[in-house]
Design an enzyme around this catalytic site. Structure first.
Site, PDB file in Angstrom:
ATOM      1  N   ASN A 159      65.593 -25.260  13.844  1.00 34.58           N
ATOM      2  CA  ASN A 159      64.830 -26.520  13.914  1.00 34.58           C
ATOM      3  C   ASN A 159      65.715 -27.753  14.115  1.00 34.58           C
ATOM      4  O   ASN A 159      65.273 -28.734  14.701  1.00 34.58           O
ATOM      5  CB  ASN A 159      63.892 -26.670  12.718  1.00 34.58           C
ATOM      6  CG  ASN A 159      64.593 -26.657  11.400  1.00 34.58           C
ATOM      7  OD1 ASN A 159      65.769 -26.306  11.327  1.00 34.58           O
ATOM      8  ND2 ASN A 159      63.909 -27.039  10.352  1.00 34.58           N
ATOM      9  N   LYS A 182      77.167 -18.400  12.957  1.00 34.23           N
ATOM     10  CA  LYS A 182      76.149 -17.832  13.839  1.00 34.23           C
ATOM     11  C   LYS A 182      74.924 -18.736  13.837  1.00 34.23           C
ATOM     12  O   LYS A 182      74.252 -18.880  12.816  1.00 34.23           O
ATOM     13  CB  LYS A 182      75.736 -16.430  13.358  1.00 34.23           C
ATOM     14  CG  LYS A 182      74.879 -15.720  14.385  1.00 34.23           C
ATOM     15  CD  LYS A 182      73.962 -14.686  13.797  1.00 34.23           C
ATOM     16  CE  LYS A 182      72.753 -15.271  13.130  1.00 34.23           C
ATOM     17  NZ  LYS A 182      71.829 -15.995  14.039  1.00 34.23           N
ATOM     18  N   GLU A 260      70.265 -23.461   1.582  1.00 36.53           N
ATOM     19  CA  GLU A 260      69.283 -24.527   1.857  1.00 36.53           C
ATOM     20  C   GLU A 260      68.062 -23.809   2.419  1.00 36.53           C
ATOM     21  O   GLU A 260      68.036 -23.447   3.593  1.00 36.53           O
ATOM     22  CB  GLU A 260      69.841 -25.502   2.898  1.00 36.53           C
ATOM     23  CG  GLU A 260      71.105 -26.214   2.483  1.00 36.53           C
ATOM     24  CD  GLU A 260      70.840 -27.383   1.560  1.00 36.53           C
ATOM     25  OE1 GLU A 260      69.670 -27.718   1.317  1.00 36.53           O
ATOM     26  OE2 GLU A 260      71.818 -27.959   1.058  1.00 36.53           O
ATOM     27  N   CYS A 294      62.174 -28.762   7.187  1.00 37.53           N
ATOM     28  CA  CYS A 294      62.077 -28.167   5.849  1.00 37.53           C
ATOM     29  C   CYS A 294      61.605 -29.187   4.810  1.00 37.53           C
ATOM     30  O   CYS A 294      61.054 -28.800   3.789  1.00 37.53           O
ATOM     31  CB  CYS A 294      63.417 -27.591   5.438  1.00 37.53           C
ATOM     32  SG  CYS A 294      64.712 -28.809   5.565  1.00 37.53           S
TER      33      CYS A 294
HETATM   34  P1  NAD Z   1      65.286 -17.730   9.248  1.00 34.23           P
HETATM   35  O1  NAD Z   1      65.595 -17.514   7.822  1.00 34.23           O
HETATM   36  O2  NAD Z   1      64.366 -16.786   9.905  1.00 34.23           O
HETATM   37  O3  NAD Z   1      66.616 -17.715  10.117  1.00 34.23           O
HETATM   38  C1  NAD Z   1      67.720 -18.537   9.781  1.00 34.23           C
HETATM   39  C2  NAD Z   1      68.996 -17.887  10.300  1.00 34.23           C
HETATM   40  O4  NAD Z   1      69.195 -16.639   9.652  1.00 34.23           O
HETATM   41  C3  NAD Z   1      68.989 -17.584  11.801  1.00 34.23           C
HETATM   42  O5  NAD Z   1      70.279 -17.825  12.297  1.00 34.23           O
HETATM   43  C4  NAD Z   1      68.664 -16.101  11.846  1.00 34.23           C
HETATM   44  O6  NAD Z   1      69.152 -15.446  12.982  1.00 34.23           O
HETATM   45  C5  NAD Z   1      69.372 -15.600  10.612  1.00 34.23           C
HETATM   46  N1  NAD Z   1      68.814 -14.378  10.072  1.00 34.23           N
HETATM   47  C6  NAD Z   1      67.503 -14.064   9.919  1.00 34.23           C
HETATM   48  N2  NAD Z   1      67.377 -12.847   9.362  1.00 34.23           N
HETATM   49  C7  NAD Z   1      68.625 -12.399   9.143  1.00 34.23           C
HETATM   50  C8  NAD Z   1      69.164 -11.199   8.572  1.00 34.23           C
HETATM   51  N3  NAD Z   1      68.392 -10.225   8.101  1.00 34.23           N
HETATM   52  N4  NAD Z   1      70.499 -11.066   8.508  1.00 34.23           N
HETATM   53  C9  NAD Z   1      71.296 -12.035   8.962  1.00 34.23           C
HETATM   54  N5  NAD Z   1      70.865 -13.186   9.502  1.00 34.23           N
HETATM   55  C10 NAD Z   1      69.546 -13.360   9.595  1.00 34.23           C
HETATM   56  O7  NAD Z   1      64.758 -19.217   9.341  1.00 34.23           O
HETATM   57  P2  NAD Z   1      64.267 -20.012  10.629  1.00 34.23           P
HETATM   58  O8  NAD Z   1      62.906 -19.523  11.004  1.00 34.23           O
HETATM   59  O9  NAD Z   1      65.324 -20.032  11.676  1.00 34.23           O
HETATM   60  O10 NAD Z   1      64.179 -21.504  10.043  1.00 34.23           O
HETATM   61  C11 NAD Z   1      63.061 -21.982   9.381  1.00 34.23           C
HETATM   62  C12 NAD Z   1      63.264 -21.954   7.881  1.00 34.23           C
HETATM   63  O11 NAD Z   1      64.434 -22.686   7.548  1.00 34.23           O
HETATM   64  C13 NAD Z   1      62.144 -22.646   7.138  1.00 34.23           C
HETATM   65  O12 NAD Z   1      61.792 -21.906   6.000  1.00 34.23           O
HETATM   66  C14 NAD Z   1      62.752 -23.985   6.732  1.00 34.23           C
HETATM   67  O13 NAD Z   1      62.163 -24.566   5.598  1.00 34.23           O
HETATM   68  C15 NAD Z   1      64.163 -23.607   6.487  1.00 34.23           C
HETATM   69  N6  NAD Z   1      65.027 -24.768   6.586  1.00 34.23           N
HETATM   70  C16 NAD Z   1      65.592 -25.254   5.443  1.00 34.23           C
HETATM   71  C17 NAD Z   1      66.398 -26.367   5.487  1.00 34.23           C
HETATM   72  C18 NAD Z   1      67.037 -26.903   4.248  1.00 34.23           C
HETATM   73  O14 NAD Z   1      67.945 -27.709   4.358  1.00 34.23           O
HETATM   74  N7  NAD Z   1      66.619 -26.497   3.073  1.00 34.23           N
HETATM   75  C19 NAD Z   1      66.660 -26.997   6.711  1.00 34.23           C
HETATM   76  C20 NAD Z   1      66.066 -26.481   7.869  1.00 34.23           C
HETATM   77  C21 NAD Z   1      65.254 -25.360   7.779  1.00 34.23           C
END
Ligand code: NAD
Length: 490
Positions: A159, A182, A260, A294
């Protein structure tokens, strides 16, 4: 040497390991697409376990020299990187819009926001103080010094493809750590471009390594870091289930973690609020990045006596928002990131309507624009029985819940496993103090919808994670404290 690049020059298709652009060890590649059109922007290297290990090897080799560089030397490199980000802000902003879909003005804004963390941590690099502990015994001197924790693995979401990775890499490098990273599979190009600029800025080979990976390849690639005891820290922004998985999988090597994670932010409007200001604050916080943030309010609680009026005021403003591709200079909301995201939004709205919610604005897909567009939506009469009350919608939907008194509002706001951001509007100073203290969140907006700043600590409580990014606390996550006790000094 050119320091201002064309967009096409910023698009990189390999991994960046040990100062080189390389293909995947297994030759695999994957497509990165434009969410506005579905067109392929680039086909890039799809990293796996071998690439992740090669990145760790490079980071391990580079660590001693980077750790021992003078703080002001590390700061100088970060300042050059910051300058290059600003010089290339337009091209980077376009790249963000292209792969993530947000309007160009927001994409460019994200570049400046991400760059502000780089400048901040460049300065913080020179202020890593320890302590000389007041003497406890004659002949002994006790002190505490801070050292870089070691190799850091940074994993980021789609995002904010630039800001999320910049605010992890910058403190890690400032502290003297080396990095393997990554980015998300939907938006790897911005991160690769950023790493290219870091290299131009003089980050030495091996200090910063980045591999791109599809969703399938990400699992073994990241697992290689999780199970490698040389990687001493994971810094992750993303969803709560993936954050918990990373915590579990890194337990065997006891890594330090910064997580986060997801939010489910409440936004409370009391009857003593300035309603115009509350509507404006809600628009800013809710519709940034089309609601895919988020810290976006996910549940809006409005006191009964102002409920209908607030709903009308909000619906009028929301209906006027311009939804269009990022290339339209008037666009305020772009496409959602992918089909899965639109499905979830539609499911939440349909579920709410089937349980009695009234549509005050939007409430439908905008298929004429493309497959990934959803109209900015306001729903009245939302209740705790609806999916959108307990799950992050991550889209342009505002559900309005009704409450009668302050206790009820606070109880409802806190009734979630998450605790990232919370907002409230009131003009009563005593209430402001009471409510701010009782909200269970890492970040609280009081009569304000725009909270982000590199000078402020950003992070959550409860299942929104732990660790703080930005501020004077932001370096702590990348440092460990060593206690030195020197004897024989009589
Ligand atoms: P996601 O958890 O699906 O993916 C995040 C990252 O993790 C990506 O790089 C993805 O490839 C990797 N990933 C996913 N599954 C994995 C696994 N099994 N093993 C290793 N890596 C893996 O999240 P998203 O859909 O990309 O982002 C949206 C989420 O992020 C929302 O829940 C949002 O609230 C959160 N977010 C939080 C913050 C914060 O600062 N707290 C900021 C932005 C987004």
């Amino acid at each position: 040497m050119a320091t201002k690049f064309e967009l096409s020059e910023l698009i990189r298709t390999g991994h960046f390991i040990d100062g080189q652009w390389v293909a995947s060890a297994n030759g695999k590649r994957f497509d990165v697409t434009n969410p506005a059109t579905g067109e392929v922007i680039a086909t890039i290297a799809d990293g796996g376990e071998a690439d992740a290990r090669a990145a760790t090897d490079a980071a391990a080799r580079a660590f001693p020299a980077w750790r021992d560089a003078l703080p002001k030397e590390r700061a100088a490199v970060l300042h050059r990187w910051h300058a290059l980000m600003l010089e290339n802000a337009d091209a980077l902003g376009h790249l963000i819009s292209l792969e993530q879909g947000k309007p160009f003005a927001e994409g460019r804004g994200e570049v400046l926001y991400g760059a502000s963390y780089v400048a901040w941590f460049a300065d913080e690099a020179t202020r890593i103080y320890g302590d000389l502990i007041p003497q406890q015994q004659r002949g002994k001197r006790m002190s505490a010094v801070k050292e870089p924790i070691g190799i850091v693995a940074a994993i980021t979401p789609w995002n904010f493809p630039l800001a999320m990775i910049a605010r992890k890499i910058a403190p890690a490098l400032a502290a003297g750590c080396t990095v393997v990273g990554k980015p998300a599979e939907d938006t790897p190009l911005t991160a690769l471009a950023l790493v290219m600029l870091a290299h131009e800025a003089g980050v030495p080979p091996g200090v910063l390594n980045l591999i791109a990976a599809s969703r399938e390849s990400a699992v073994p690639a990241v697992a290689a870091w999780l199970h490698d005891s040389r990687v001493r820290k994971i810094t992750f922004t993303g969803s709560t289930p993936v954050g918990k998985y990373l915590a579990r999988e890194s337990a065997d090597t006891l890594k330090k973690l910064s997580l986060e994670l997801g939010g489910n932010a409440p936004f409370i409007v009391f009857d003593d609020a300035d309603l115009e200001a509350a509507v404006s604050g809600l628009l800013v916080s809710k519709f940034r990045n089309g609601g895919q943030t988020c810290v976006c309010p996910n549940r809006v609680y409005v006191q009964s006596s102002v409920y209908e009026r607030f709903g009308d005021m909000l619906a009028r403003r929301v209906a006027a928002l311009k939804v269009a591709p990022a290339t339209d200079p008037d666009a305020q909301i772009g496409p959602m990131i992918n089909a899965r995201a639109v499905e979830k939004i539609a499911r939440h709205v349909d579920d709410a309507v089937s349980k009695g919610a009234r549509v005050l604005a939007g409430g439908k897909r905008l298929t004429a624009l493309g497959p990934n567009y959803y109209a900015p939506t306001v729903l009245a009469d939302a209740t705790g029985a609806m999916q959108l009350s307990c799950e992050e919608t991550f889209g342009p939907v505002v559900p309005l819940f009704r409450f009668d008194d302050e206790t009820q509002a606070i109880q409802a706001a806190n009734d979630t496993p998450f605790g990232l951001a919370a907002y409230f509007y009131s003009q009563n100073v005593r209430r402001i103090d009471r409510v701010a203290r009782q909200l269970e969140a890492g970040i609280v907006g009081i009569n304000e919808g725009a909270l982000a700043s590199e000078a402020a600590p950003f992070g959550g409580v409860k299942e929104s994670g732990y660790g703080r990014e930005g501020s004077k606390y932001g370096l702590d996550d990348y440092l460990s404290i060593k206690y030195l006790c020197q004897g024989g000094l009589e």
